[in-house]
Design a protein around this motif. Structure first.
Motif, short mmCIF file in Angstrom:
data_model
loop_
_atom_site.label_atom_id
_atom_site.label_comp_id
_atom_site.label_asym_id
_atom_site.label_seq_id
_atom_site.Cartn_x
_atom_site.Cartn_y
_atom_site.Cartn_z
N MET A 1 9.31 13.79 13.92
CA MET A 1 7.87 13.84 14.14
C MET A 1 7.50 12.81 15.21
SD MET A 1 6.52 14.09 10.19
CE MET A 1 4.77 14.02 10.53
N CYS B 1 4.31 5.15 -3.41
CA CYS B 1 4.63 6.57 -3.26
C CYS B 1 5.91 6.76 -2.44
CB CYS B 1 3.50 7.31 -2.55
SG CYS B 1 2.01 7.47 -3.55
N HIS B 2 6.01 6.03 -1.32
CA HIS B 2 7.13 6.28 -0.41
C HIS B 2 8.39 5.50 -0.75
CE1 HIS B 2 4.94 8.91 2.30
NE2 HIS B 2 3.91 8.11 2.17
N VAL C 1 7.04 13.59 -1.62
CA VAL C 1 7.00 12.96 -0.30
C VAL C 1 8.36 13.11 0.36
CG1 VAL C 1 5.20 11.28 -0.91
CG2 VAL C 1 7.59 10.65 -1.18
N LYS C 2 8.35 13.13 1.66
CA LYS C 2 9.60 13.28 2.40
C LYS C 2 10.29 11.94 2.56
CE LYS C 2 7.43 17.03 4.80
NZ LYS C 2 6.29 17.08 5.71
N LYS D 1 -1.69 15.33 0.21
CA LYS D 1 -2.11 14.48 -0.92
C LYS D 1 -2.17 13.00 -0.56
CE LYS D 1 -0.39 17.42 -4.66
NZ LYS D 1 0.91 18.03 -4.25
N MET D 2 -1.76 12.69 0.65
CA MET D 2 -1.81 11.28 1.03
C MET D 2 -3.21 10.89 1.47
SD MET D 2 0.38 9.07 3.64
CE MET D 2 -0.40 7.75 4.54
N TYR E 1 -5.91 5.92 5.40
CA TYR E 1 -6.03 4.47 5.33
C TYR E 1 -6.94 3.99 6.44
CZ TYR E 1 -2.77 4.23 1.58
OH TYR E 1 -2.21 4.37 0.34
N ILE F 1 8.30 2.52 9.89
CA ILE F 1 8.87 3.78 9.37
C ILE F 1 10.05 4.23 10.23
CG2 ILE F 1 8.36 6.25 9.10
CD1 ILE F 1 5.51 5.31 8.18
N LYS G 1 0.78 -1.24 0.00
CA LYS G 1 0.00 0.00 0.00
C LYS G 1 0.81 1.28 0.00
CE LYS G 1 -3.72 -2.02 2.84
NZ LYS G 1 -4.78 -2.27 1.88
N CYS G 2 2.04 1.25 0.43
CA CYS G 2 2.77 2.50 0.67
C CYS G 2 3.97 2.71 -0.25
CB CYS G 2 3.26 2.56 2.11
SG CYS G 2 2.11 1.85 3.31
N LYS H 1 -2.83 12.92 4.99
CA LYS H 1 -2.13 14.19 5.18
C LYS H 1 -1.86 14.76 3.80
CE LYS H 1 1.96 16.16 7.29
NZ LYS H 1 3.31 15.90 7.76
N ALA I 1 -1.08 10.68 10.21
CA ALA I 1 -0.91 10.77 8.75
C ALA I 1 -1.39 9.49 8.08
CB ALA I 1 0.55 11.05 8.41
N LEU J 1 -7.12 0.21 7.72
CA LEU J 1 -6.10 -0.36 8.60
C LEU J 1 -6.57 -0.24 10.05
CD1 LEU J 1 -2.85 1.19 7.09
CD2 LEU J 1 -3.64 -1.15 6.82
N PHE K 1 11.63 9.09 4.56
CA PHE K 1 11.31 8.59 5.91
C PHE K 1 12.56 8.47 6.79
CE2 PHE K 1 7.14 6.23 4.70
CZ PHE K 1 6.41 7.40 4.92
C1 HEC Z 1 -0.64 8.23 -3.21
C2 HEC Z 1 0.69 8.32 -2.64
C3 HEC Z 1 0.86 7.87 -1.19
C4 HEC Z 1 0.62 6.62 -0.67
C5 HEC Z 1 0.10 5.39 -1.40
C6 HEC Z 1 1.00 6.67 0.72
N1 HEC Z 1 1.44 7.92 1.05
FE1 HEC Z 1 2.15 8.52 2.85
N2 HEC Z 1 2.34 10.43 2.18
C7 HEC Z 1 2.11 10.82 0.87
C8 HEC Z 1 2.35 12.26 0.77
C9 HEC Z 1 2.20 13.10 -0.50
C10 HEC Z 1 2.74 12.69 2.07
C11 HEC Z 1 3.14 14.09 2.50
C12 HEC Z 1 1.93 14.88 2.94
C13 HEC Z 1 2.31 16.30 3.24
O1 HEC Z 1 3.33 16.54 3.93
O2 HEC Z 1 1.57 17.16 2.80
C14 HEC Z 1 2.71 11.52 2.92
C15 HEC Z 1 3.03 11.53 4.26
C16 HEC Z 1 3.13 10.41 5.06
C17 HEC Z 1 3.51 10.42 6.46
C18 HEC Z 1 3.85 11.62 7.32
C19 HEC Z 1 5.28 11.97 7.22
C20 HEC Z 1 5.48 13.07 6.19
O3 HEC Z 1 6.28 12.85 5.29
O4 HEC Z 1 4.82 14.12 6.31
C21 HEC Z 1 3.52 9.12 6.86
C22 HEC Z 1 3.88 8.59 8.23
C23 HEC Z 1 3.11 8.31 5.73
N3 HEC Z 1 2.87 9.12 4.66
C24 HEC Z 1 2.98 6.94 5.77
C25 HEC Z 1 2.39 6.19 4.77
C26 HEC Z 1 2.04 4.79 4.91
C27 HEC Z 1 2.33 3.94 6.13
C28 HEC Z 1 1.41 4.42 3.75
C29 HEC Z 1 0.79 3.08 3.41
C30 HEC Z 1 -0.27 2.62 4.31
C31 HEC Z 1 1.41 5.58 2.88
N4 HEC Z 1 2.00 6.63 3.53
C32 HEC Z 1 0.90 5.60 1.59
C33 HEC Z 1 1.73 10.03 -0.19
C34 HEC Z 1 1.36 8.68 -0.09
#
Ligand code: HEC
Length: 115
Positions: A74, A46-47, A63-64, A89-90, A93, A108, A42-43, A87, A82, A96, A66
């Motif tokens: 954080m 993007c990440h 995305v930042k 564009k994320m 979930y 993470i 799932k993650c 958060k 988040a 979960l 990790f």
């Molecule tokens: C569609 C793309 C996408 C997916 C899939 C995604 N993320 Fe993210 N995620 C992002 C974006 C974009 C941000 C940054 C949001 C911001 O700072 O505005 C983010 C931020 C985060 C953050 C907060 C830290 C930060 O960088 O601000 C965490 C923790 C995180 N994601 C965990 C996850 C996890 C765990 C999953 C899977 C369950 C996941 N993400 C799936 C796009 C995604």
């Protein structure tokens, strides 16, 4: 005398085998493996598989990393929020469970050590 000794040895072997099974199926192992599987499914799109967000979608969404200090400083609650509430564009979930989201926070955190 002999008989008693081998009987005790038999029980000991069974006890050790059972203890090993219980140890290997301990939730801690199962949870981190489950978190890794969830992350990959799932993650990682993007990440990134390494948490650095260097995928096409990750770069597009900025995305930042990790493993960066910015993310690692954080709080667990922020990371948890988040994941479960989304958060920027994320997407959130909501499917979960709280435990799954907590395991993902731990997953993470582990990226920091892999720097
Ligand atoms: C569609 C793309 C996408 C997916 C899939 C995604 N993320 Fe993210 N995620 C992002 C974006 C974009 C941000 C940054 C949001 C911001 O700072 O505005 C983010 C931020 C985060 C953050 C907060 C830290 C930060 O960088 O601000 C965490 C923790 C995180 N994601 C965990 C996850 C996890 C765990 C999953 C899977 C369950 C996941 N993400 C799936 C796009 C995604």
């Amino acid at each position: 005398m002999r008989k008693t000794t081998s009987w005790i040895a038999g029980i000991t072997v069974i006890a050790v085998v059972l203890a090993t099974i219980v140890f290997l199926s301990a939730p801690a192992n199962a949870d981190s493996a489950a978190a890794e599987a969830t992350y990959k499914a799932k993650c990682a799109g993007c990440h990134g598989p390494d948490g650095r967000g260097e995928t096409a979608t990750g770069k597009m969404m900025k995305v930042k990393d990790f493993s960066s200090e910015e993310v690692q400083k954080m709080s667990d609650a922020d990371l948890f929020a988040a994941i479960s509430s989304g958060k920027g564009k994320m997407p959130p979930y909501k499917t979960l469970s709280a435990d799954q989201a907590k395991d993902l926070v731990a997953f993470i955190r582990a990226f920091e050590k892999k720097k």
